[in-house]
Design a protein around this motif. Structure first.
Motif, mmCIF file in Angstrom:
data_model
loop_
_atom_site.group_PDB
_atom_site.id
_atom_site.type_symbol
_atom_site.label_atom_id
_atom_site.label_comp_id
_atom_site.label_asym_id
_atom_site.label_seq_id
_atom_site.Cartn_x
_atom_site.Cartn_y
_atom_site.Cartn_z
ATOM 1 N N LEU A 95 -14.455 8.812 -5.474
ATOM 2 C CA LEU A 95 -15.672 9.458 -5.937
ATOM 3 C C LEU A 95 -15.565 9.810 -7.413
ATOM 4 C CD1 LEU A 95 -15.752 9.957 -2.729
ATOM 5 C CD2 LEU A 95 -17.343 11.786 -3.299
ATOM 6 N N THR A 96 -16.697 9.854 -8.082
ATOM 7 C CA THR A 96 -16.750 10.169 -9.505
ATOM 8 C C THR A 96 -17.408 11.531 -9.702
ATOM 9 O OG1 THR A 96 -16.941 7.833 -10.084
ATOM 10 C CG2 THR A 96 -17.632 9.425 -11.744
ATOM 11 N N VAL A 97 -16.782 12.386 -10.485
ATOM 12 C CA VAL A 97 -17.325 13.716 -10.750
ATOM 13 C C VAL A 97 -18.514 13.603 -11.697
ATOM 14 C CG1 VAL A 97 -16.853 15.999 -11.701
ATOM 15 C CG2 VAL A 97 -15.080 14.801 -10.394
ATOM 16 N N ALA A 98 -19.636 14.176 -11.290
ATOM 17 C CA ALA A 98 -20.826 14.188 -12.147
ATOM 18 C C ALA A 98 -20.910 15.479 -12.951
ATOM 19 C CB ALA A 98 -22.084 14.027 -11.302
ATOM 20 N N ARG A 99 -20.600 16.601 -12.282
ATOM 21 C CA ARG A 99 -20.590 17.899 -12.959
ATOM 22 C C ARG A 99 -19.484 18.749 -12.362
ATOM 23 N NH1 ARG A 99 -26.033 21.038 -12.888
ATOM 24 N NH2 ARG A 99 -25.985 20.473 -10.669
ATOM 25 N N SER A 100 -18.875 19.596 -13.197
ATOM 26 C CA SER A 100 -17.804 20.448 -12.706
ATOM 27 C C SER A 100 -17.778 21.739 -13.505
ATOM 28 C CB SER A 100 -16.457 19.722 -12.818
ATOM 29 O OG SER A 100 -15.403 20.524 -12.335
ATOM 30 N N PHE A 101 -17.607 22.852 -12.798
ATOM 31 C CA PHE A 101 -17.535 24.155 -13.454
ATOM 32 C C PHE A 101 -16.239 24.849 -13.018
ATOM 33 C CE2 PHE A 101 -22.007 23.041 -13.056
ATOM 34 C CZ PHE A 101 -22.464 23.210 -14.357
ATOM 35 N N GLY A 102 -15.139 24.432 -13.664
ATOM 36 C CA GLY A 102 -13.840 25.030 -13.392
ATOM 37 C C GLY A 102 -13.470 24.958 -11.917
ATOM 38 N N GLY A 103 -13.019 26.089 -11.402
ATOM 39 C CA GLY A 103 -12.621 26.145 -9.999
ATOM 40 C C GLY A 103 -13.694 26.691 -9.087
ATOM 41 N N LYS A 104 -14.956 26.695 -9.569
ATOM 42 C CA LYS A 104 -16.045 27.273 -8.779
ATOM 43 C C LYS A 104 -16.942 26.239 -8.112
ATOM 44 C CE LYS A 104 -16.323 31.495 -11.554
ATOM 45 N NZ LYS A 104 -17.207 32.370 -12.372
#
Length: 222
Positions: free
Chosen positions: A141-150
């Motif tokens: 899978l490809t990450v589209a958006r990420s906000f740290g560990g949340k």
């Protein structure tokens, strides 16, 4: 930062329910029966199952319409629809135990209610977002958006019935208005182009074909 669609994607979402016929009647009334599959199961499950399915729609009137249909069909209101900093939305629990959130980023209606769903997101509540994100990246899978560990959201193509996202389990439970504790089966199985596997939080994936709008009741239950 947005990326291109992932090489691995969700091909189906199967809810495990005690009574598939009753569940199909509910989801037909709710208006999401073509987006999910149902499977008979007596697997033990108590408390929060660790996930929610979220419908994103265009305006508050449409939120109210979907939530009203769910309640009329037997759903329990966990959070009444209301305005917030990010928009307008509410949370219900289906008779089979699945929690659904319906929301819009719009705070005012610009037209009448519709039955159109802009997007469905499957939010998995996980203990360690970073570790689970790495696990799924390792599965293609490809990450589209990420906000740290949340929070983390994965890219998907148009053939996928839902978009996958990860959220801290306790944060997700709080957002839905339920206690975070729960034991037993998650009561959801995901189809994947990557074949069968189980993630670090016990969510099961299986090889499955794409789910297309069902022309009949039988195809929605298979």
């Amino acid at each position: 930062m947005a990326t291109t669609a992932s090489t691995t994607s969700i091909t189906s979402v199967t809810l495990e329910v005690a009574d598939p016929d009753a569940a199909h009647r509910f989801y037909s009334t709710f208006g999401v029966d073509t987006h999910i599959r149902l499977r008979a199961s007596e697997a033990h499950s108590t408390g929060f199952r660790g996930f929610t399915l979220a419908l994103t729609v265009s305006r508050p009137a449409t939120v109210a319409g979907f939530l009203g249909s769910a309640v009329d069909a037997g759903a329990t209101v966990l959070k009444p629809a209301e305005k917030s900093l990010w928009g307008y939305g509410g949370v219900v629990q289906a008779p089979d135990g699945t929690i659904w959130k319906v929301a819009t980023s719009a705070k005012k209606d610009t037209g009448p209610a519709t039955r159109e769903i802009d997007r469905i997101v499957l939010l998995l509540g996980v203990e360690d977002v970073k570790a689970s994100k790495e696990f799924y990246v390792g599965r293609g899978l490809t990450v589209a958006r990420s906000f740290g560990g949340k929070y983390a959201e994965f890219a998907s193509d148009e053939s996928s019935p839902v978009k996958l996202a990860l959220y801290k389990r306790r944060g997700l439970a709080k957002d839905l208005g339920v206690p975070a504790d729960g034991t037993g089966s998650h009561r959801v199985v995901l189809g994947s182009t990557a074949g069968p596997f189980t993630d670090p939080d016990g969510f099961a994936w299986e090889a499955a074909t794409s789910l297309v709008p069902a022309p009949s009741r039988q195809s929605a239950l298979t």
